[in-house]
Design an enzyme around this catalytic site. Structure first.
Site, PDB file in Angstrom:
ATOM      1  N   LYS A 176       0.809  -1.215   0.000  1.00 37.07           N
ATOM      2  CA  LYS A 176       0.000   0.000   0.000  1.00 37.07           C
ATOM      3  C   LYS A 176       0.843   1.267   0.000  1.00 37.07           C
ATOM      4  CE  LYS A 176      -1.025   0.011   4.950  1.00 37.07           C
ATOM      5  NZ  LYS A 176      -2.047  -0.293   5.936  1.00 37.07           N
ATOM      6  N   ARG A 177       2.128   1.128   0.236  1.00 34.72           N
ATOM      7  CA  ARG A 177       2.980   2.312   0.162  1.00 34.72           C
ATOM      8  C   ARG A 177       3.178   2.755  -1.282  1.00 34.72           C
ATOM      9  NH1 ARG A 177       7.721   3.335   4.475  1.00 34.72           N
ATOM     10  NH2 ARG A 177       6.359   3.596   6.263  1.00 34.72           N
TER      11      ARG A 177
END
Ligand code: GLU
Length: 499
Positions: A254-255
């Protein structure tokens, strides 16, 4: 012939992940293709991280995509309960059985002792693992200490040498050395099982015949295989699905990429198109066509068509496919889908309280609050010019807030505010100094409706996505800055949160 039974076993510890939907889809297709059943089990033995909200989000996300299960916590079935937190007595019974048979043992080692052993092994350049201290205790003595209530875990015995042959439906036989395996904890000191014990016991008791799971679990396969052997149970067929990757080939995270199914729903993707795209992760139709329905995928499904090269989850390709789907809708269907997406009463009721007091006519709603109906915003870098902060500090504030919000588990206005306040104060600023940057990144305007409320309504993924976009627009963070700011983040983590 035994009925094919597959399952997914998500842990309800965060946003409903695209990877969960991917594994679910392939398990579903495999089961349906063989006229079998697909089960959903909730692996919530991590009491600290598991939440019922996250569990509900998993159901909602899968159903939104059109994935249905035959048995599960919410639909019941003959092999329940389907939530591991409700199966405590079952795991205890099987753990006791392993101890009685001499395949597992109670371990009383303190955290300090384990740490010391680990430090010594590291110093000797050995793989850190349990040294077998409690394995040599006299069993009667160990039982006496357990009966006296002494804190302990239960560990499984593993061979110290040789290789384990892991039969994988996609790779053939994979050999993994036992010297890399630890004496895995099966029961924790709190009396709850770890993944390993619970997973094996449940797959067996639930009659699972084929386990399609993510490749990240392959290294731990020997422990599961050994447990089947210790219990004397037939092992299900194993299939380790290739990991989804970001366009830069790193593991989907998700980064770098929004990973929550909810994000894609909020962005206005059609569930059928999303499911179609997930079906193309490492798999293709025999005729290579790009657009297909779930029914078509099931009809033509063949696990041998899964290719092991890391499938790339690419927002642009997904958008292209979604466009194909959209254009094939009738105008009536198109209008109905738009309404269902964000012009529905439920979403409008979330926005209404923030808009009603600020407009004189409905036609002012879109200019004021159009960002509630957008994905990525067309941001003007000039909006980020700050009275007090220079350009580097602006990026620093955005990056630290983004990191804090990436780690935030309960997405509520108060908690979002606390994260922003904490970052601001740590940098010697006030909450109100950080707010213009939030307005700019989240609403694309210098002012609008309450941005903290807007962040709560937009949800974690869309909020993070916009912050990430803003940061990138301003030049992102260099490697050196990332290192420095990560250190700052660490000092911030240990600082108390003021409310
Ligand atoms: N609870 C595990 C997960 O969250 C299940 C993995 C498996 O399928 O065995 O991914």
């Amino acid at each position: 012939m035994t009925t094919v039974r597959t399952r997914i076993a998500p842990s309800p510890t965060g946003d409903p992940h695209v990877g969960t939907a991917y594994i679910a889809l392939f398990n579903l297709c495999f089961a349906r293709q063989h006229g079998g059943q697909f089960i959903l089990r909730i692996e919530d033995t991590d009491q600290l991280r598991s939440t019922r909200e996250s569990e509900q989000q998993i159901y909602d996300a899968l159903r939104w995509l059109g994935i249905e299960w035959d048995e599960g916590p919410d639909v019941g079935g003959p092999h329940g309960p389907y939530r591991q937190s409700e199966r405590g007595a079952i795991y205890r019974k099987y753990s006791d059985e392993l101890v009685a048979k001499g395949h597992a043992f109670p371990c009383f080692c303190s955290a300090e002792r384990l740490e010391q052993v680990r430090a010594e092994q590291m110093a000797n350049k050995e793989t850190p693992r349990y040294d077998g201290h409690c394995m040599h205790l006299d069993p009667a003595e160990a039982q006496r200490r357990v009966a006296a209530g002494e804190s302990h875990v239960v560990r499984m015995k593993v061979p110290s040498e040789g290789v384990c042959q892991v039969p994988d439906m996609l790779r053939g036989t994979v050999e993994i050395g036992w010297d890399r395996m630890d004496m895995q904890v099966l029961m924790k000191a709190d009396g709850l099982p770890t993944y390993f014990l619970a997973n094996v016991v449940d797959d067996h008791l639930m009659g699972i015949t084929h386990v399609l799971r993510g490749e990240e679990w392959l290294p731990s396969a020997p422990k599961l295989i050994k447990l089947y052997e210790y219990f004397g149970w037939e092992q299900p067929q194993l299939c380790y699905m290739p990991l989804l990757r970001n366009p830069d080939k790193s593991k989907l995270s998700k980064r770098k990429n929004p990973t929550s199914v909810t994000f894609y729903e909020r962005m206005g993707f059609l569930p059928q198109a999303m499911l179609n795209y997930i079906g193309r992760m490492g798999w293709s139709m025999p005729d290579e066509r790009e657009k297909f329905t779930l029914a078509e995928m099931i009809e033509h499904f063949d696990i041998n068509r899964v290719s092991l090269g890391g499938p790339i989850f690419d927002l642009e390709k997904l958008s292209w496919l979604n466009g194909q789907w959209l254009r094939e809708l009738s105008l009536e269907q198109f209008a109905a889908e738009v309404q269902r997406w964000a012009l529905n009463p439920e979403y409008l009721m979330k926005i209404a309280p923030h808009v009603q007091q600020r407009v004189e006519t409905f036609s002012q709603i879109a200019p004021l609050a159009g960002f509630f109906f957008s994905g990525a915003l067309n941001l003007d870098p000039a909006l980020f010019a700050h009275k007090k902060l220079d350009a580097t500090q602006v990026r620093q504030v955005l990056q630290l807030i983004l990191w804090k919000l990436e780690a935030l588990r309960q997405w509520e206005k108060e908690r979002i505010t606390a994260c922003i306040t904490q970052v601001a104060e740590h940098l010697g600023l006030k909450l109100r100094d950080a707010m213009p940057l939030m307005f700019a990144a989240i609403t694309g305007q210098a002012s609008s409706v309450s941005v903290l409320d807007a962040m709560e309504i937009l949800g974690p993924d869309l909020t993070r996505f916009r912050l990430r976009n803003a940061l990138e627009l301003l030049g992102g963070a260099s490697k050196k800055e990332t290192k420095e700011w990560e250190k700052l983040l660490a000092t911030l983590e240990s600082a108390p949160i003021s409310s």
